[in-house]
Scaffold this motif. Sequence first.
Motif, PDB file in Angstrom:
ATOM      1  N   LEU A 109       0.836  -1.196   0.000  1.00  0.00           N
ATOM      2  CA  LEU A 109       0.000   0.000   0.000  1.00  0.00           C
ATOM      3  C   LEU A 109       0.877   1.254   0.000  1.00  0.00           C
ATOM      4  O   LEU A 109       0.622   2.204  -0.741  1.00  0.00           O
ATOM      5  N   ILE A 110       1.926   1.243   0.803  1.00  0.00           N
ATOM      6  CA  ILE A 110       2.852   2.379   0.858  1.00  0.00           C
ATOM      7  C   ILE A 110       3.612   2.526  -0.463  1.00  0.00           C
ATOM      8  O   ILE A 110       3.805   3.632  -0.955  1.00  0.00           O
ATOM      9  N   GLU A 111       4.060   1.409  -1.022  1.00  0.00           N
ATOM     10  CA  GLU A 111       4.853   1.437  -2.256  1.00  0.00           C
ATOM     11  C   GLU A 111       4.035   1.852  -3.476  1.00  0.00           C
ATOM     12  O   GLU A 111       4.596   2.342  -4.455  1.00  0.00           O
ATOM     13  N   ASP A 112       2.731   1.663  -3.416  1.00  0.00           N
ATOM     14  CA  ASP A 112       1.849   2.017  -4.528  1.00  0.00           C
ATOM     15  C   ASP A 112       1.839   3.538  -4.689  1.00  0.00           C
ATOM     16  O   ASP A 112       1.350   4.258  -3.821  1.00  0.00           O
ATOM     17  N   LYS A 113       2.386   4.004  -5.789  1.00  0.00           N
ATOM     18  CA  LYS A 113       2.503   5.446  -6.010  1.00  0.00           C
ATOM     19  C   LYS A 113       1.140   6.149  -6.082  1.00  0.00           C
ATOM     20  O   LYS A 113       1.064   7.358  -5.907  1.00  0.00           O
ATOM     21  N   LEU A 117      -0.102   9.345   0.681  1.00  0.00           N
ATOM     22  CA  LEU A 117       0.234   9.119   2.075  1.00  0.00           C
ATOM     23  C   LEU A 117      -0.367  10.166   3.009  1.00  0.00           C
ATOM     24  O   LEU A 117      -0.521   9.917   4.201  1.00  0.00           O
ATOM     25  N   TYR A 118      -0.689  11.333   2.462  1.00  0.00           N
ATOM     26  CA  TYR A 118      -1.161  12.459   3.273  1.00  0.00           C
ATOM     27  C   TYR A 118      -2.672  12.667   3.232  1.00  0.00           C
ATOM     28  O   TYR A 118      -3.205  13.455   4.018  1.00  0.00           O
ATOM     29  N   GLU A 125     -11.236   9.564  10.952  1.00  0.00           N
ATOM     30  CA  GLU A 125     -11.447  10.818  11.664  1.00  0.00           C
ATOM     31  C   GLU A 125     -10.200  11.685  11.551  1.00  0.00           C
ATOM     32  O   GLU A 125      -9.710  12.226  12.540  1.00  0.00           O
ATOM     33  N   GLY A 126      -9.677  11.772  10.332  1.00  0.00           N
ATOM     34  CA  GLY A 126      -8.491  12.581  10.094  1.00  0.00           C
ATOM     35  C   GLY A 126      -7.215  11.772   9.906  1.00  0.00           C
ATOM     36  O   GLY A 126      -6.164  12.342   9.629  1.00  0.00           O
ATOM     37  N   GLN A 127      -7.285  10.449  10.067  1.00  0.00           N
ATOM     38  CA  GLN A 127      -6.098   9.619   9.891  1.00  0.00           C
ATOM     39  C   GLN A 127      -5.675   9.592   8.420  1.00  0.00           C
ATOM     40  O   GLN A 127      -6.495   9.756   7.520  1.00  0.00           O
ATOM     41  N   THR A 128      -4.381   9.350   8.219  1.00  0.00           N
ATOM     42  CA  THR A 128      -3.807   9.203   6.883  1.00  0.00           C
ATOM     43  C   THR A 128      -3.052   7.881   6.830  1.00  0.00           C
ATOM     44  O   THR A 128      -2.768   7.273   7.865  1.00  0.00           O
TER      45      THR A 128
END
Length: 158
Positions: A109-113, A117-118, A125-128
């Motif tokens: 998920l992180i590696e998927d461009k 991320l932000y 409830e505001g999480q990223t």
Amino acid sequence: MDHDAALRTHLIKLLTGSEAHADFEAAIKDLPEDLRGKTPKGAEHSPWELVEHLRIAQWDILDFSRNPKYKQGKWPEDYWHKSPAPPDDSAWEHSIQEFRKDLKAFCALIEDKSTDLYAKIPHGEGQTILREALLIADHNAYHVGQLILVRRLLGAWK
């Protein structure tokens, strides 16, 4: 310098590496089967309870991060195994394999461009995703440390 790529690389290292402390793989390596369900004096949890909690919590964070129909479990009963000992060796191995699989999925998920991320997670409830990655890293490091301490108390740490 591509800051986005650098951040993704650093997050993956944070989640999978052992630069500042022992990682999950070191913490579970060669733990004798007869000690997996033992809770040593002075400790709250057995190795099995800690491994299962690591698996359950990490899966929960992964599920929250990608599932718009996510349902939070009840704390603490849904996040800790009910028994201090695994039912058998295959349950121990299954828990470890699931932990690895879910960590790999979160790293993907992180590696998927296309993953921003932000961006706020729509059902949160505001999480990223960045916040969830840091949460997994923090949570895993804390409980891996506990697992190593429990192993020391059991006389099963090098």
